[in-house]
Write an enzyme that holds these catalytic residues in place. Structure first.
Site, PDB file in Angstrom:
ATOM      1  CG  HIS A 181      -2.051  -1.453   0.819  1.00  0.00           C
ATOM      2  ND1 HIS A 181      -2.720  -1.906   2.321  1.00  0.00           N
ATOM      3  CD2 HIS A 181      -2.598  -1.338  -0.339  1.00  0.00           C
ATOM      4  CE1 HIS A 181      -3.552  -2.130   1.611  1.00  0.00           C
ATOM      5  NE2 HIS A 181      -3.097  -2.474   0.328  1.00  0.00           N
ATOM      6  CB  ALA A 182       1.573   3.737  -2.825  1.00  0.00           C
ATOM      7  CD  GLU A 184      -1.003   0.825   4.151  1.00  0.00           C
ATOM      8  OE1 GLU A 184       0.394  -0.393   4.642  1.00  0.00           O
ATOM      9  OE2 GLU A 184      -1.966   0.797   4.383  1.00  0.00           O
ATOM     10  NE  ARG A 240      -6.027  -0.178   0.030  1.00  0.00           N
ATOM     11  CZ  ARG A 240      -5.758  -0.392   0.934  1.00  0.00           C
ATOM     12  NH1 ARG A 240      -6.122  -0.081   2.002  1.00  0.00           N
ATOM     13  NH2 ARG A 240      -6.673  -1.807   1.396  1.00  0.00           N
ATOM     14  NE  ARG A 258      -9.283  -6.390   0.942  1.00  0.00           N
ATOM     15  CZ  ARG A 258      -8.312  -5.980   2.493  1.00  0.00           C
ATOM     16  NH1 ARG A 258      -6.592  -5.562   1.911  1.00  0.00           N
ATOM     17  NH2 ARG A 258      -8.427  -5.133   2.981  1.00  0.00           N
ATOM     18  CG  HIS A 313       0.078  -3.983   5.329  1.00  0.00           C
ATOM     19  ND1 HIS A 313      -0.803  -3.206   4.611  1.00  0.00           N
ATOM     20  CD2 HIS A 313       0.504  -5.081   5.197  1.00  0.00           C
ATOM     21  CE1 HIS A 313      -0.902  -4.273   3.576  1.00  0.00           C
ATOM     22  NE2 HIS A 313      -0.203  -5.151   3.837  1.00  0.00           N
ATOM     23  CD  GLU A 389      -2.313  -2.808   9.364  1.00  0.00           C
ATOM     24  OE1 GLU A 389      -1.693  -1.619   8.220  1.00  0.00           O
ATOM     25  OE2 GLU A 389      -3.323  -3.158   7.933  1.00  0.00           O
TER      26      GLU A 389
HETATM   27 ZN   LIG Z   1      -1.786  -1.376   3.738  1.00  0.00          ZN
END
Ligand SMILES: [Zn+2]
Length: 425
Positions: A181-182, A184, A240, A258, A313, A389
């Protein structure tokens, strides 16, 4: 002349960089009435600020023109950013990383470790590649740079492979992916800090680090979505997804997390709408980035077996175990994974006092489909397959946009967590 002609042609199509000046970002508590709150937000112009959607709350940035209407809704909120644009400015400029090794042209001799000042700022994509090159050059007998493949726009999806005394490819693998996810941004430097600590600790003769590197081969890839990451710096800080276009839509990008080809089309775990942040793609595994990652992971898994996988993440401070696709399906070794995650969480907390909640993805946040850790657990056969995360916490200030002074603390706390894991698994 030619340059000017090209620029002249290109300029009308170059979109301006998205400004978040005046956007105010909120965490909205929605203990029971998620759908009700979602309906209330229908007429509000906002950008989602979450890594994973979940039914315990929303993180959103509200545009200046919608602020008055939003405040009238009277929702229970915590403020993440008073002015998102101002906080983006506080992330600072992307200081160029100057490779001392390249400057000195030291050739084949082992170079010094990269300077820790690298972690004082965020960086452009090329700097991340240069940093890994320098780390490899400082550890020439125990590492190699590998390119797993290229992104849609042709950027290398690269990593560093670290190994111990018995050479490459002989031990079970530990695979770390970052920045799928870009937006982050805390992820890549945190992962790079831990790669640095592996090299630095081994060279220093640290017993724990030597034991870890002599027992496992590490494949560490700090930026697996380089097109999206580059776009967060050139176009939209909150981007993202990847940068894939679909003939069916004018919206850009697929959520590579996903898109993994396992339990991909579970209803509710992703979106079929190409404009959504969790768009899953037209078919399972149809993003170039996912194909690169599945091929690399399978080949490592077949050759060596996978002991431990982490998809890093941000944000929310969570340690997420399989499964995301189902809240009733359980991995066979769940109790062992829970015990290990508890130890990691305790070790993280001991450094800076931050709480990292742990548990199976679906129960801990929400159902996800086509996510990396389910695929790596069940298809690639990893013993442990997690998503972590990083900071800040779920209601805490900052979200994706936190000052670079967080990089080293984030690196230190997660390094402590990983060291605990290496000792205990
Ligand atoms: Zn993420």
């Amino acid at each position: 002349m030619k340059v000017f002609a090209l620029l002249g042609l290109a300029l009308p199509f170059v979109a301006a960089k998205v400004s978040y000046d005046g956007y105010k970002a909120f965490h909205i508590d929605t203990p029971e009435d998620f759908d009700h709150v979602e309906a209330k937000l229908q007429d509000i112009n906002y950008v989602s600020m979450a890594c994973e959607s979940n039914h315990k709350g929303f993180d959103i940035a509200v545009s200046p023109e919608s602020l008055a209407a939003f405040e009238k809704l009277g929702l229970k909120v915590d403020v993440l950013h008073e002015d998102l644009g101002a906080d983006i400015a506080l992330e600072g400029t992307l200081s160029p990383y100057v490779s001392a090794r390249k400057e000195a042209d030291v050739g084949l001799a082992a170079a010094a470790l990269p300077d820790l000042s690298y972690f004082n700022s965020y960086h452009q994509f090329q700097d991340h590649l240069d940093f890994l090159d320098d780390l490899q050059a400082a550890f020439p007998s125990n590492s190699e740079i590998f390119t797993a493949g290229n992104s849609l726009e042709g950027r290398p999806i690269q990593g560093i492979h670290l190994y111990g005394a018995s050479g490459p490819g002989t031990k079970p693998a530990i695979i770390w992916h970052g920045t799928v996810h870009a937006r982050e941004w805390i992820v890549a430097p945190t992962v790079e800090y831990m790669a640095y600590k592996l090299v630095e600790g081994y060279q220093r003769g640290d017993a724990k680090v030597k034991a870890a590197l002599n027992s496992y081969d590490f494949y560490i890839m700090p930026v697996v979505n380089p097109d999206g990451f580059t776009y967060t710096q050139s176009g939209d800080r909150l981007w993202r997804k990847n940068r894939q276009r679909r003939s069916s839509s004018s919206c850009v990008g697929t959520d590579v997390n996903r898109n993994w080809p396992y339990q991909w089309n579970i209803p509710g775990g992703s979106s079929t709408n190409p404009c959504a942040e969790t768009y899953r793609g037209a078919s399972a595994g149809d993003t170039p980035e996912n194909q690169v990652l599945t091929n690399h992971t399978l080949s490592v898994g077949e050759a060596q077996g996978i002991k431990f996988y982490v998809d890093w993440h941000a944000f929310s401070q969570l340690i997420l175990l399989p499964y995301g696709y189902s809240c009733s399906a359980k991995v066979d070794n769940l109790s062992k994974q829970m015990a290990l995650a508890k130890g990691v969480s305790q070790a993280i907390k001991a450094v800076n006092g931050l709480d990292f909640v742990y548990g199976p993805t679906c129960e801990t946040i929400y159902q996800t489909a086509g996510g990396s850790n389910d695929w790596v657990a069940d298809i690639a056969g990893a013993e442990l397959a997690w998503a972590v995360e990083l900071r800040p916490g779920p209601g805490g200030s900052g979200g994706f946009v936190i000052p670079p002074s967080n990089i080293i603390p984030s690196g230190k706390e997660n390094w402590a967590g990983m060291l605990r894991l290496f000792e205990t698994f």
